[in-house]
Design a protein around this motif. Structure first.
Motif, PDB file in Angstrom:
ATOM      1  N   GLN A  27       0.795  -1.260  -0.071  1.00  0.00           N
ATOM      2  CA  GLN A  27       0.074   0.114   0.049  1.00  0.00           C
ATOM      3  C   GLN A  27       0.765   1.254  -0.199  1.00  0.00           C
ATOM      4  N   VAL A  28       1.956   1.095   0.459  1.00  0.00           N
ATOM      5  CA  VAL A  28       3.097   2.176   0.587  1.00  0.00           C
ATOM      6  C   VAL A  28       4.331   1.819  -0.191  1.00  0.00           C
ATOM      7  N   LYS A  29       4.752   2.584  -1.080  1.00  0.00           N
ATOM      8  CA  LYS A  29       5.755   2.187  -2.190  1.00  0.00           C
ATOM      9  C   LYS A  29       6.933   3.101  -2.112  1.00  0.00           C
ATOM     10  N   GLN A  30       8.288   2.718  -1.788  1.00  0.00           N
ATOM     11  CA  GLN A  30       9.378   3.648  -1.992  1.00  0.00           C
ATOM     12  C   GLN A  30      10.042   3.028  -3.272  1.00  0.00           C
ATOM     13  N   ASN A  31      10.057   3.468  -4.541  1.00  0.00           N
ATOM     14  CA  ASN A  31      10.459   2.555  -5.581  1.00  0.00           C
ATOM     15  C   ASN A  31      11.811   2.589  -5.712  1.00  0.00           C
ATOM     16  N   SER A  32      12.603   3.779  -5.187  1.00  0.00           N
ATOM     17  CA  SER A  32      14.153   3.740  -5.136  1.00  0.00           C
ATOM     18  C   SER A  32      14.744   3.300  -3.896  1.00  0.00           C
ATOM     19  N   PRO A  33      15.515   2.075  -4.083  1.00  0.00           N
ATOM     20  CA  PRO A  33      16.268   1.733  -2.756  1.00  0.00           C
ATOM     21  C   PRO A  33      17.347   2.364  -2.068  1.00  0.00           C
ATOM     22  N   SER A  34      17.762   3.131  -3.130  1.00  0.00           N
ATOM     23  CA  SER A  34      18.914   4.302  -2.614  1.00  0.00           C
ATOM     24  C   SER A  34      18.874   5.292  -3.716  1.00  0.00           C
ATOM     25  N   GLY A  81      -4.863   4.544  13.572  1.00  0.00           N
ATOM     26  CA  GLY A  81      -3.759   4.705  14.448  1.00  0.00           C
ATOM     27  C   GLY A  81      -2.646   3.764  13.995  1.00  0.00           C
ATOM     28  N   ASN A  82      -2.798   2.699  13.092  1.00  0.00           N
ATOM     29  CA  ASN A  82      -1.865   1.884  12.581  1.00  0.00           C
ATOM     30  C   ASN A  82      -1.033   2.533  11.485  1.00  0.00           C
ATOM     31  N   LEU A  83       0.399   2.406  11.318  1.00  0.00           N
ATOM     32  CA  LEU A  83       1.094   2.963  10.277  1.00  0.00           C
ATOM     33  C   LEU A  83       1.426   1.815   9.349  1.00  0.00           C
ATOM     34  N   ILE A  84       1.450   2.064   8.065  1.00  0.00           N
ATOM     35  CA  ILE A  84       1.762   1.182   6.999  1.00  0.00           C
ATOM     36  C   ILE A  84       3.049   1.684   6.530  1.00  0.00           C
ATOM     37  N   PHE A  85       4.261   1.156   6.671  1.00  0.00           N
ATOM     38  CA  PHE A  85       5.538   1.642   5.977  1.00  0.00           C
ATOM     39  C   PHE A  85       6.015   1.358   4.659  1.00  0.00           C
ATOM     40  N   GLY A  86       6.519   1.936   4.011  1.00  0.00           N
ATOM     41  CA  GLY A  86       7.313   1.453   2.791  1.00  0.00           C
ATOM     42  C   GLY A  86       8.638   0.847   3.044  1.00  0.00           C
ATOM     43  N   LYS A  87       9.526   0.189   1.980  1.00  0.00           N
ATOM     44  CA  LYS A  87      10.330  -0.498   2.277  1.00  0.00           C
ATOM     45  C   LYS A  87      11.477   0.208   2.750  1.00  0.00           C
ATOM     46  N   GLY A  88      11.533   1.717   2.575  1.00  0.00           N
ATOM     47  CA  GLY A  88      12.814   2.503   2.810  1.00  0.00           C
ATOM     48  C   GLY A  88      13.861   2.932   1.787  1.00  0.00           C
ATOM     49  N   THR A  89      14.331   4.044   1.583  1.00  0.00           N
ATOM     50  CA  THR A  89      15.317   4.415   0.624  1.00  0.00           C
ATOM     51  C   THR A  89      16.632   4.987   1.459  1.00  0.00           C
ATOM     52  N   PRO A  95      26.095  15.481   5.162  1.00  0.00           N
ATOM     53  CA  PRO A  95      26.848  14.323   5.352  1.00  0.00           C
ATOM     54  C   PRO A  95      25.875  13.464   6.500  1.00  0.00           C
ATOM     55  N   GLY A  96      25.464  14.247   7.677  1.00  0.00           N
ATOM     56  CA  GLY A  96      24.838  13.749   8.362  1.00  0.00           C
ATOM     57  C   GLY A  96      23.384  13.169   8.126  1.00  0.00           C
ATOM     58  N   ASP A  97      22.762  13.651   7.060  1.00  0.00           N
ATOM     59  CA  ASP A  97      21.703  13.150   6.510  1.00  0.00           C
ATOM     60  C   ASP A  97      21.555  11.672   6.170  1.00  0.00           C
ATOM     61  N   SER A  98      22.822  10.993   5.831  1.00  0.00           N
ATOM     62  CA  SER A  98      23.059   9.890   5.151  1.00  0.00           C
ATOM     63  C   SER A  98      22.262   8.907   6.109  1.00  0.00           C
ATOM     64  N   ALA A  99      21.228   8.208   5.923  1.00  0.00           N
ATOM     65  CA  ALA A  99      20.430   7.107   6.623  1.00  0.00           C
ATOM     66  C   ALA A  99      19.530   6.573   5.505  1.00  0.00           C
ATOM     67  N   VAL A 100      18.595   5.684   6.198  1.00  0.00           N
ATOM     68  CA  VAL A 100      17.509   5.008   5.698  1.00  0.00           C
ATOM     69  C   VAL A 100      16.257   5.941   5.946  1.00  0.00           C
ATOM     70  N   TYR A 101      15.479   6.177   4.843  1.00  0.00           N
ATOM     71  CA  TYR A 101      14.232   6.926   5.091  1.00  0.00           C
ATOM     72  C   TYR A 101      12.857   6.264   4.730  1.00  0.00           C
ATOM     73  N   PHE A 102      12.172   6.116   5.684  1.00  0.00           N
ATOM     74  CA  PHE A 102      10.876   5.402   5.640  1.00  0.00           C
ATOM     75  C   PHE A 102       9.810   6.260   5.553  1.00  0.00           C
ATOM     76  N   CYS A 103       9.010   6.230   4.632  1.00  0.00           N
ATOM     77  CA  CYS A 103       7.594   6.855   4.419  1.00  0.00           C
ATOM     78  C   CYS A 103       6.491   5.917   4.947  1.00  0.00           C
ATOM     79  N   ALA A 104       5.625   6.619   5.629  1.00  0.00           N
ATOM     80  CA  ALA A 104       4.428   5.820   6.288  1.00  0.00           C
ATOM     81  C   ALA A 104       3.077   6.571   6.144  1.00  0.00           C
ATOM     82  N   ALA A 105       2.101   5.711   6.320  1.00  0.00           N
ATOM     83  CA  ALA A 105       0.817   6.420   6.250  1.00  0.00           C
ATOM     84  C   ALA A 105      -0.186   5.727   7.045  1.00  0.00           C
ATOM     85  N   SER A 106      -1.356   6.578   7.423  1.00  0.00           N
ATOM     86  CA  SER A 106      -2.247   5.993   8.300  1.00  0.00           C
ATOM     87  C   SER A 106      -3.656   6.518   8.029  1.00  0.00           C
ATOM     88  N   GLY A 107      -4.509   5.691   8.470  1.00  0.00           N
ATOM     89  CA  GLY A 107      -6.095   6.495   8.023  1.00  0.00           C
ATOM     90  C   GLY A 107      -7.062   6.051   9.014  1.00  0.00           C
TER      91      GLY A 107
END
Lengths: 115, 112
Positions: A3-10, A101-109, A82-94
């Protein structure tokens, strides 16, 4: 089905430039969207959020844009450090059904900011 | 001091063993969650609890159980651990007023 897609792994960006991380969703009932940042060996840290009644939310170097018609949101980081280097997750709720109250997460970039 | 703590931080165990992961919070939040993270799969919800008397299954609850001992404590148990439960496990909390969740530092579990 995701349901939540992050199409760029990196993503790799030069220090000082803009980083743009993208996220797409399929469920039109989602009404709240969040971005989390995760460093290795740490838990995800809340970064910024946006309600579906807005199309932009800004916090310092971080801005989230929401395009409801396209079911797309993006996180802009300007300027990248450089300190921003990390994995970023997108999440959604409805607030629908029993999922309130539950979050659905993407796979991360994984963002790498090079000096 | 951290608002959300998890113990242990690392655990190696053998197939068939019973394991308990513990989560404590000082944020005063009513809602607590357990997630697992596998490489390339993001975070998936195992169980969640909106208050002490409310426990709900998440997306991947098979093989797990939970106990909400108090508002501040939420434990995850693996009754008989198996190798495909090797993962990072995260606890999270949120207040009633928002869907924003706050995560603990995680537990790295390895099942041999």
């Amino acid at each position: 089905d995701q349901q939540v897609k992050q199409n760029s792994p990196s993503l790799s960006v030069q220090e000082g430039r803009i980083s743009i991380l993208n996220c797409d969703y399929t469920n039109s009932m989602f009404d709240y969207f969040l971005w989390y940042k995760k460093y290795p060996a740490e838990g995800p840290t809340f970064l910024i959020s946006i309600s579906s009644i807005k199309d932009k939310n800004e916090d310092g170097r971080f801005t989230v844009f929401l395009n409801k018609s396209a079911k797309h949101l993006s996180l802009h980081i300007v300027p990248s450090q450089p300190g921003d280097s990390a994995v970023y997750f997108c999440a959604a709720s409805g607030s629908y059904g029993g999922s309130q109250g539950n979050l659905i997460f993407g796979k991360g970039t994984k963002l790498s900011v090079k000096p | 001091d951290a608002d959300v703590t998890q113990t242990p931080r690392n655990r190696i165990t053998k197939t068939g063993k019973r394991i308990m992961l513990e989560c404590s919070q000082t944020k005063g939040h009513d809602r607590m969650y357990w997630y697992r993270q596998d490489p390339g799969l993001g975070l998936r919800l195992i169980y969640y609890s909106f208050d002490v008397k409310d426990i709900n299954k998440g997306e991947i609850s098979d093989g797990y159980s939970v106990s909400r001992q108090a508002q501040a404590k939420f434990s995850l148990s693996l009754e008989s651990a198996i190798p495909n439960q090797t993962a990072l496990y995260f606890c999270a909390t949120s207040p009633k007023s928002t869907d924003t969740q706050y995560f603990g530092p995680g537990t790295r579990l390895t099942v041999l």
